[in-house]
Design an enzyme around this catalytic site. Structure first.
Site, short mmCIF file in Angstrom:
data_model
loop_
_atom_site.label_atom_id
_atom_site.label_comp_id
_atom_site.label_asym_id
_atom_site.label_seq_id
_atom_site.Cartn_x
_atom_site.Cartn_y
_atom_site.Cartn_z
N GLU A 1 -31.97 15.30 95.39
CA GLU A 1 -31.87 15.92 94.07
C GLU A 1 -32.16 14.86 93.01
O GLU A 1 -31.62 13.75 93.11
CB GLU A 1 -30.47 16.51 93.83
CG GLU A 1 -30.42 17.31 92.55
CD GLU A 1 -29.07 17.99 92.30
OE1 GLU A 1 -28.14 17.84 93.12
OE2 GLU A 1 -28.96 18.64 91.27
N GLU B 1 -18.02 18.51 95.45
CA GLU B 1 -19.16 18.62 96.38
C GLU B 1 -18.93 19.75 97.37
O GLU B 1 -19.84 20.50 97.69
CB GLU B 1 -19.39 17.29 97.13
CG GLU B 1 -19.59 16.07 96.24
CD GLU B 1 -20.60 16.24 95.12
OE1 GLU B 1 -21.57 17.00 95.30
OE2 GLU B 1 -20.41 15.63 94.04
N1 B3K Z 1 -25.76 17.26 92.33
C1 B3K Z 1 -25.50 15.85 92.37
C2 B3K Z 1 -26.17 15.08 91.28
C3 B3K Z 1 -27.59 14.74 91.53
C4 B3K Z 1 -28.11 13.80 90.48
C5 B3K Z 1 -29.55 13.59 90.61
N2 B3K Z 1 -30.01 12.56 89.70
C6 B3K Z 1 -24.04 15.54 92.36
C7 B3K Z 1 -23.15 16.60 91.83
O1 B3K Z 1 -23.21 17.01 90.71
O2 B3K Z 1 -22.37 17.07 92.59
ZN ZN Z 2 -22.26 18.80 90.98
#
Ligand code: B3K
Ligand code: ZN
Length: 882
Positions: free
Chosen positions: A125, A302
């Site tokens: 991501e 998460e």
């Molecule tokens: N979704 C990831 C963050 C990704 C960042 C990319 N530069 C972590 C989170 O928000 O859970």
């Molecule tokens: Zn997140």
């Protein structure tokens, strides 16, 4: 490292021309030369006209070959650029076979596949998958993935990917293989692969419907004893999501891998979350209460993404808050349900105001759903995350807890397995509750922090109290005009004795008066709204914006007496804290202005008395008392002033703090001694609360130049059986001239523990003692420091730039020059980290003229660097345009 300088616009969205049903990946892992074989089942999107070429994303890839339905494509039939591979149109469906080679060892950007401490890790991501293989790397292309990993048996005994493990075996050349199948469709940004010498802590969880889930936390050998808290957090999260939202886990295993080299906190890859070690590893002697807390919320965050983000994902990156705002709201609720809701709320609001309000008032201001970006990684912002969470919270405030749940249920019913938009979420909330949320949509469109100006008038003869609320949102870059928002505004009224008054609006029947009618959520829609309460027996003191019911700035002319009254009586914990915070903030602002006029700083006795009473009040949670006693930070004051002199802010705050320490010395000492009971460390709500108050007392006392206090600090440092207390003492010692020996001792004892050394770096980077910059420069040569490791950069350099205002803003300009040099240096290694650091220059226009000119000069120097990444360029050019 895309050096794109063109903006991508939300309204330019179009559906993908091609879709991918299945992906079959085979990795042959070698540190400098990994081979990636990708077999894709591609089909033309039925809406796509004939003869539209298939354009795949790809960066820093060496293409070996590409075959379509088994036939190799000859040169001339496809074109490859820095960022794309263009193939001939596909009539209906085709099987693509692509082989690429990559160099993970050379990947210092930590995006895509890279090597960390000899292990392979991925971060995809937002757009890292295209650094692994050519693909339709956009979140609305969802496919089923199968991954086979081949690697040396000894160097990489553990081979992990998304989904369920379906097979493994031995191969030639001392290699082995493991095959993974992820039964759920997902976008490429959720792909993950981990390979290396790792050990695991295992456990299990039985879901509500009886599915047995294996829980595995993978870490480097020697760290298993630091994984128990994270494991407990995973189990609590799984249970909580079932209880609160009816959401169960859906795979055979839930895996967490901890790595020391990571650009952010953690990543929610399907079934295989990758975490920064900071949010996994903890033991009472190495981690503070705040660290334990952080692990709980990041693990929860998460894990919760499995539904809010993975099962239902984003159509495009402009919708990022769809998953991030919602998931932050969910992790905040988790922490509130497990610990103290009031403490959690106050900490979240404090953070929102210091970070997000500042972002919303600066050159990077953007709506929760942005309209354009140059580099998407720059949009993982306070606005998208924290303001996004406030927007989600407002649905819950407006619709009630059950209404919010109905909306969530409908959202999953409609969108499970799909990539959707923020409007889809709002529609689910509206439809499930038959509510009108059209105007509420403006929260996603408008940047800037709304201001509510409130007036209250009591009519003695009619016994009515009328609140008038005026809202306006200041202009932000590209958005000069704003429209009124739909705002939940929670209030209460207190009588002279501090009792809550029952609330009845003029048009409501008496029957409306129910037991819990002393707190109300008023709904604001128009620019000016008036609410008249009847049967109000006396002039009340209003308690406004209870529980911080909306992310706005409140303007109400409370007198000092009223603030003292609210500190003593308000039932709403947030409003009560806010009264103390407002009172202290007013005092600090007058101290700042007094210093500016060469006048003495005066702390009124009434203020000292209010703080003294809080300290000795046994009826309030000690954690809340601690929060009320903490003076507003220098950052918070910076935002509240103009033409700012950061050194004067520091001095003003120090003088007030020292005056309080002197005046309340005996009380601080008594409370400290009472709480410093020598009890063995425990991480539970009550113990954490007591420690927080104890250490706030210690922090005040440490302002006193007094041998007894020096002894007390030394004792706490030496005798503590936990990191919270030891670090609190060291923090205070690091500000004093007698601190050096303690710092040396700490650095010596913990030299082999990377996370503890981060604390040591930060303490020195944020110390206001003379010579901070030279010490930071010297520490960059310390064996435990590495410019390639983001945690180290954050602990030492970012800490200096963002949390050491006195030295960062030094009038000689050396602080700014140092920061600019580091940004330029880092930009070549890791643009995401460099861009983050560059945002420490965002507020340059707020500074007084001398510093403003210096900072602008450094911004121009960075902008003029040849080959600057798109990441850093976007931040710096927007700052300069301010
Ligand atoms: N979704 C990831 C963050 C990704 C960042 C990319 N530069 C972590 C989170 O928000 O859970
Ligand atoms: Zn997140």
């Amino acid at each position: 490292m895309t050096a794109t300088r063109t903006a991508i616009r939300r309204l330019d969205y179009s559906a993908p021309a091609y879709l991918i049903d299945r992906v079959d990946l085979t990795f042959e892992l070698e540190e400098t030369n990994t081979r990636v074989l990708s077999r894709l089942v591609v089909k033309r999107n039925p809406q796509t006209p004939d003869n539209v070429p298939l354009v795949l994303h790809g960066e820093e890839l060496v293409l070996e070959y590409v075959k379509v339905d088994g036939a190799p494509l000859g040169p001339g039939t496809y074109t490859q650029t820095d960022s794309q591979l263009t193939l001939p149109a596909i009539a209906d469906t085709a099987i693509l076979e692509i082989v690429t080679r990559i160099n993970p060892a050379a990947n210092t950007a930590l995006s895509g596949l890279y090597v960390s401490a000899g292990n392979f890790i991925t971060q995809c991501e937002a757009e890292g998958f295209r650094r692994i293989t050519f693909y339709l790397d956009r979140p609305d292309v969802m496919a089923k993935f199968t991954t086979t990993i081949i690697a040396d048996k000894n160097k990489y005994p553990v081979l992990l990917s998304n989904g369920n493990r379906v097979g493994s075996g031995s191969m030639d050349k001392n290699r082995h293989w493991v095959k993974w199948v992820d039964p759920f469709k997902k976008p490429s940004y959720l792909f993950a692969l981990v390979a290396g010498k790792l050990v695991s802590l295992t456990d299990s969880f039985v879901t509500a419907s009886g599915r047995n889930v294996a829980l595995e936390i993978y870490v480097e050998p020697g760290n298993i004893d630091k994984c128990h808290h994270a494991m407990a957090a995973a189990k609590k999260s799984m249970k909580w999501d079932e209880d609160r939202f009816g959401l169960e886990y859906d795979l055979d295993a839930y895996m967490i891998v901890a790595t020391a080299d990571f650009n952010m906190g953690a990543m929610e890859n399907k079934g295989l979350n990758v975490f920064n070690t900071k949010y996994v590893l903890a033991r009472p002697d190495t981690a503070t209460d705040a660290d334990f807390d952080g692990i709980d919320s990041v693990v929860a965050h998460e894990y919760f993404h499995n539904w809010t983000g993975n099962r239902v994902t984003c159509r495009d990156w402009f919708q990022l808050s769809l998953k991030e705002g919602l998931t932050v709201y969910r992790d905040q609720e988790f922490s509130s349900d497990l610990g103290s809701r009031a403490v959690q709320r106050i900490q979240n609001v404090r953070n929102l105001r210091e970070a997000q309000f500042a972002e919303d008032a600066g050159p990077q201001a953007h709506p929760v759903r942005p309209d354009e970006y140059q580099e998407i990684n720059n949009f993982y912002t306070w606005t998208v995350y924290e303001k996004g969470a406030e927007v989600v919270r407002m649905y819950a405030t407006l619709l009630g807890r059950d209404g919010f749940r109905r909306g969530m249920d409908l959202y999953f019913k409609r969108h499970d397995g799909h990539a959707v938009t923020c409007d889809d979420f709002r529609a689910a909330m509206a439809d499930a509750n038959e509510a009108d949320l059209d105007q509420f949509g403006r929260w996603y469109q408008q940047a800037g922090t709304p201001v509510l100006e409130v007036e209250g008038v009591y009519d003695d003869a009619a016994h009515t109290y009328t609140l008038t609320v005026r809202q306006h949102t200041p202009a932000t870059p590209g958005q000069p005009e704003k429209l009124p928002l739909h705002i939940p505004f929670a209030i209460g009224l207190l009588d002279r004795r501090g009792q809550e008054l029952p609330l009845r609006l003029a048009h409501e029947p008496i029957a409306q008066l129910v037991a819990d009618s002393t707190s109300r959520v008023l709904e604001l829609r128009k620019e000016v709204e008036t609410f008249t309460f009847v049967d109000v027996p006396c002039q009340p003191v209003p308690s406004l914006l209870r529980d911080f019911s909306a992310p706005v700035k409140l303007v109400y002319g409370y007198s000092d007496d009223e603030l003292v009254f609210l500190i003593a009586h308000d039932n709403d914990a947030f409003a009560r804290w806010e009264a103390a915070n407002t009172y202290a903030s007013n005092l600090l602002k007058s101290a700042y202005h007094a210093l500016g006029h060469g006048e003495a700083v005066v702390v009124p006795p009434q203020f000292v008395e209010a703080f003294g009473k809080l300290l000795t009040n046994d009826h309030i949670d000690p954690a809340l008392v601690a929060l009320m006693l903490e003076l507003p930070s220098e950052t918070a004051l910076f935002e509240a002033l103009n033409d700012v002199d950061p050194t004067r802010i520091h001095n003003a705050r120090q003088l007030v703090k020292q005056a309080l320490a002197r005046e309340l010395r005996a009380t601080f000492l008594a409370v400290y001694q009472q709480l410093n009971d020598g009890a063995t460390y425990r991480y539970d709500g009550e113990s954490v609360a007591k420690r927080s108050l104890k250490n706030v007392c210690l922090d005040y006392l440490s302002e006193l130049d007094d041998p007894m206090i020096a002894e007390l600090l030394g004792n706490q440092y030496r005798r503590a059986d936990n990191m919270t207390d030891r670090l609190a003492a060291l923090q205070a010692l690091a500000q004093r001239n007698d601190g050096e020996t303690y710092l040396a001792d700490f650095g010596n004892v913990w030299q082999d523990d990377a996370l503890v050394m981060d604390k040591w770096f930060s303490l020195q980077a944020t110390s206001s003692r003379v010579g901070a910059l030279s010490r930071v420069q010297a520490l960059m040569q310390h064996p435990a420091f590495s410019i390639k490791n983001p945690n180290k950069v954050r602990a030492l350099i970012n800490a200096f730039c963002m949390r050491n205002p006195v030295h960062f803003h030094a009038l000689d300009g050396y602080g700014y020059a140092f920061a600019a040099d580091r940004i330029i240096e880092l930009d070549k290694l890791n643009p995401q980290i460099a861009a983050r650091m560059a945002s420490s220059f965002n507020r340059w226009t707020k500074l007084e003229p001398v510093r403003r000119t210096l900072m602008k000069g450094e911004l121009e120097r960075i902008a003029g660097e040849a080959g600057l990444s798109g990441d850093t360029f976007e931040i710096v050019s927007k700052a300069l345009a301010d």
